[in-house]
Design an enzyme around this catalytic site. Structure first.
Site: not given
Ligand code: NAD
Ligand code: UDP
Length: 321
Positions: A97, A107, A150
């Site tokens: 992912t 892209g 990750y």
């Molecule tokens: P989350 O897991 O609630 O949301 C991630 C979303 O991405 C989910 O809805 C999931 O179904 C979707 N997803 C996963 N793989 C996918 C794929 N291959 N294709 C399409 N959809 C896909 O997490 P979040 O806390 O909302 O995090 C969102 C982003 O922010 C992530 O990229 C995460 O790495 C980044 N992030 C979040 C935090 C935090 O504290 N919340 C901290 C650092 C980075």
């Protein structure tokens, strides 16, 4: 394709997740057209069901490890499970992912000329030897541990963003997000804030990993989304990476005590083994965000916990279990 409306067409990958759903909401409320793409790996329709009647909101079930063909002006690339339990459940898919997903979305940005934003993470710093963490720090990451799918996936995604910028002049924005919490976190995703609140509300033991002396800095979701929008709308030369997070640092034990203070009840703190490669400390240096975006978080931990606890008290567990 000719554009008829003046509304910006904005793609949010991972739009049904915790952060993505708040971002979709904010973009719609300021008058943008939003395409939410999600494969529901860790997100849920419950997070965006209230947006579905809005004619300017569109939901596409799609896995970003496969190519996507849409016409858009901006892309927020948030798709990726963020909680250790979720991203370690299928580590190969997590790296796909981050890496294949980034290639596909970059892209798409290259073909359409769209500006593209990457939700990177403080995990690129690993278990940091520099404290607080500044953007110049290259990090201390184990390439073969259980968090590596990750951490290394997100590091490789940053590399791809900067190479598409240098090689193809794609308009990029990279932010490094530190621990963020708030309503719509998944109640069972194992992240510390949701775990502690759920445990306290259900009168269960509060599971502190290790001796609870490790630190994190917790940012409330509304503050973070402000930072996202400021970064996306900032001048083109402002590509990042830029730290977004709340510099107020707490030990995990302090967080547990704070949650208990707000929820009340009779839960006890119990110590459990510390997971492998768990970073000992984490605090963002947000000097760059202050100077370049005029951004700093406003919501205190006490205020944010109140909001989040209110959400967890009200949700229907059966929908989210
Ligand atoms: P989350 O897991 O609630 O949301 C991630 C979303 O991405 C989910 O809805 C999931 O179904 C979707 N997803 C996963 N793989 C996918 C794929 N291959 N294709 C399409 N959809 C896909 O997490 P979040 O806390 O909302 O995090 C969102 C982003 O922010 C992530 O990229 C995460 O790495 C980044 N992030 C979040 C935090 C935090 O504290 N919340 C901290 C650092 C980075
Ligand atoms: N943690 C804890 N008890 C829990 C869940 C997490 O003590 O029930 C700790 C975890 O070991 C880590 C911190 O809380 O030190 C933050 O964990 P989280 O999974 O929320 O995020 P990350 O480790 O990715 O910052």
């Amino acid at each position: 394709m000719a554009k008829i409306s003046n509304r910006k067409r904005i793609l949010v990958t991972g739009g049904a997740g915790f952060l993505g759903s708040h971002l979709c909401e904010r973009l719609l409320s300021r008058g943008d057209d939003v395409i939410c793409v999600d494969n529901f790996y860790s997100g849920t329709k419950d997070n965006i069901v209230h947006l579905l009647p809005n004619p300017h909101f569109e939901l596409i079930r799609h896995d970003i490890t496969f190519p996507l063909f849409v016409e858009v002006d901006e892309i927020f690339n948030l798709a990726c499970p963020a909680s250790p339990i979720h991203y370690q459940h299928d580590p190969v898919q997590t790296t796909k992912t981050s890496v294949h997903g980034a290639i596909n979305m970059l892209g798409l940005a290259k073909r359409t000329g769209a500006k593209i934003f990457q939700a990177s993470t403080s995990e690129v710093y690993g278990d940091p030897e520099m404290h607080p963490q500044r953007e110049e720090y290259w990090g201390n990451v184990n390439p073969i541990g259980i968090r590596s799918c990750y951490d290394e996936g997100k590091r490789c995604a940053e590399t791809l963003f900067f190479d598409y910028y240098r090689q193809h002049q794609v308009d990029i924005k990279v932010v490094r997000i530190f621990n963020t919490y708030g309503p719509r976190m998944h109640p069972n995703d194992g992240r510390v804030v949701s775990n502690f609140i759920m445990q306290a509300l259900q009168g269960e033991d509060i599971t502190v990993f290790g001796d609870g002396s490790q630190t994190r800095s917790f940012c409330y979701v509304d503050d973070l989304v402000d930072g996202f929008l400021l970064m996306m709308d900032s001048p083109q030369h402002n590509i990042g990476p830029i730290n977004l997070g709340n510099p107020s640092e707490f030990t995990i034990k302090q967080l547990a005590e704070n949650v208990l203070k707000h929820v009340g009840g009779s839960s006890q703190l119990v110590l459990k083994p510390l997971p492998m490669d768990d970073p000992k400390q984490r605090q963002p240096d947000i000097t760059k965000a202050k100077e370049e975006l005029n951004w700093s978080p406003k919501v205190s931990l006490d205020e944010g916990l109140e909001q989040t606890i209110g959400y967890f008290r009200n949700i229907s567990w059966s929908n989210n279990a």
